[in-house]
Write an enzyme that holds these catalytic residues in place. Sequence first.
Site, mmCIF file in Angstrom:
data_model
loop_
_atom_site.group_PDB
_atom_site.id
_atom_site.type_symbol
_atom_site.label_atom_id
_atom_site.label_comp_id
_atom_site.label_asym_id
_atom_site.label_seq_id
_atom_site.Cartn_x
_atom_site.Cartn_y
_atom_site.Cartn_z
ATOM 1 N N ASN A 267 -10.199 -3.417 -6.853
ATOM 2 C CA ASN A 267 -9.715 -3.191 -7.148
ATOM 3 C C ASN A 267 -10.410 -2.061 -8.940
ATOM 4 O O ASN A 267 -9.546 -1.052 -9.608
ATOM 5 C CB ASN A 267 -8.359 -2.945 -7.607
ATOM 6 C CG ASN A 267 -7.615 -2.619 -6.092
ATOM 7 O OD1 ASN A 267 -6.516 -3.180 -5.930
ATOM 8 N ND2 ASN A 267 -7.831 -1.683 -5.288
ATOM 9 N N ASP B 26 0.634 -1.209 -0.539
ATOM 10 C CA ASP B 26 0.390 -0.079 -0.318
ATOM 11 C C ASP B 26 1.080 1.128 0.182
ATOM 12 O O ASP B 26 2.068 1.001 0.243
ATOM 13 C CB ASP B 26 -0.798 -0.755 1.253
ATOM 14 C CG ASP B 26 -2.150 1.180 0.990
ATOM 15 O OD1 ASP B 26 -2.337 1.393 -0.103
ATOM 16 O OD2 ASP B 26 -2.909 1.102 2.317
HETATM 17 C C1 FPP Z 1 -2.213 -0.060 -3.172
HETATM 18 O O1 FPP Z 1 -1.415 1.199 -3.413
HETATM 19 C C2 FPP Z 1 -1.254 -0.591 -5.130
HETATM 20 C C3 FPP Z 1 -2.271 -1.698 -5.371
HETATM 21 C C4 FPP Z 1 -4.196 -0.925 -5.780
HETATM 22 C C5 FPP Z 1 -0.973 -2.235 -6.816
HETATM 23 C C6 FPP Z 1 0.069 -2.967 -6.404
HETATM 24 C C7 FPP Z 1 0.809 -3.274 -7.551
HETATM 25 C C8 FPP Z 1 1.463 -3.262 -7.880
HETATM 26 C C9 FPP Z 1 3.233 -2.799 -6.885
HETATM 27 C C10 FPP Z 1 2.160 -3.237 -9.280
HETATM 28 C C11 FPP Z 1 2.108 -5.015 -10.050
HETATM 29 C C12 FPP Z 1 3.166 -5.764 -9.012
HETATM 30 C C13 FPP Z 1 3.697 -7.319 -9.052
HETATM 31 C C14 FPP Z 1 3.865 -7.961 -8.543
HETATM 32 C C15 FPP Z 1 4.501 -7.077 -10.402
HETATM 33 P P1 FPP Z 1 -2.769 2.489 -3.717
HETATM 34 O O2 FPP Z 1 -2.137 3.057 -4.872
HETATM 35 O O3 FPP Z 1 -3.986 2.133 -3.107
HETATM 36 O O4 FPP Z 1 -1.796 3.783 -3.123
HETATM 37 P P2 FPP Z 1 -2.558 4.783 -2.118
HETATM 38 O O5 FPP Z 1 -3.385 4.482 -1.296
HETATM 39 O O6 FPP Z 1 -1.428 6.012 -1.624
HETATM 40 O O7 FPP Z 1 -3.741 5.388 -2.797
#
Ligand code: FPP
Length: 245
Positions: free
Chosen positions: A70, A22
Amino acid sequence: MAEYGNETGRLAPPRHIAIIMDGNGRWATKRGLPRTAGHKAGAETFRKIATYCKDIGVKYLTVYAFSTENWKRSETEVSAIMALLKKYLLEAVDTMERDHIRLHFFGDMTPIAPELRALARETDEITEHLSRDDFQANVCLNYGGRDEILRAARRFAADCAAGQRRPGDLDEAAFSGYLDSAGIPDPELVIRPSGEQRLSNFLLWQSAYAEFYYTDTLWPDFNEAELDKAIAAYRGRDRRFGGVK
Ligand code: FPP
């Protein structure tokens, strides 16, 4: 690298660590970058932390890459995450055998684009050829803990209807065998960076007795030293599993 030995149990890391990756969006916004840049940096952190887990003797690393919720994000952001997954899967196909890294997916793959699904099947096939003793990364994609439990319950009900199982036979071990995590031990440690302190539908069944570790560090800034800190905190916990000492 911290000294982790496992023969004596002294300083042994957890066998299974699960991470809610996150804070990617906030990391990017703080830098005046698009949210997708945060996911790109977050994917690199995944690579770094998976390599470190393997090096220190963690057997399983499970990461939350994309939840059943998501899809509510913009099409640009969803496509960027899927493109990153594709890039890393293409790389995995070429390297996992050489590096002895097993890769497995948790989640309902039916709405995932055919190309990505085919790649996931390919990595699953490579995983089949690798030893069960090799390090394994589990990527949660279109994953929700409640959805996983529902899908497992449906499969069990179908087996009952087909006369292969009886409702009275169902116990925790049997039900676990219907989950995406079948055959994989529960995580001992669940880490959530970025300051949020909630489970967000992650591994609901499997984290029943997990220790939780929260840190304000945003996922793209998470590193080996942060993981050492989380493991040290875990090692200081008094795990009683509902009993007394
Ligand atoms: C949460 O942060 C993150 C996600 C929903 C996406 C995670 C995906 C990756 C790291 C990319 C692909 C993964 C691999 C295993 C290669 P957020 O976007 O909710 O952050 P925020 O809370 O700051 O908005």
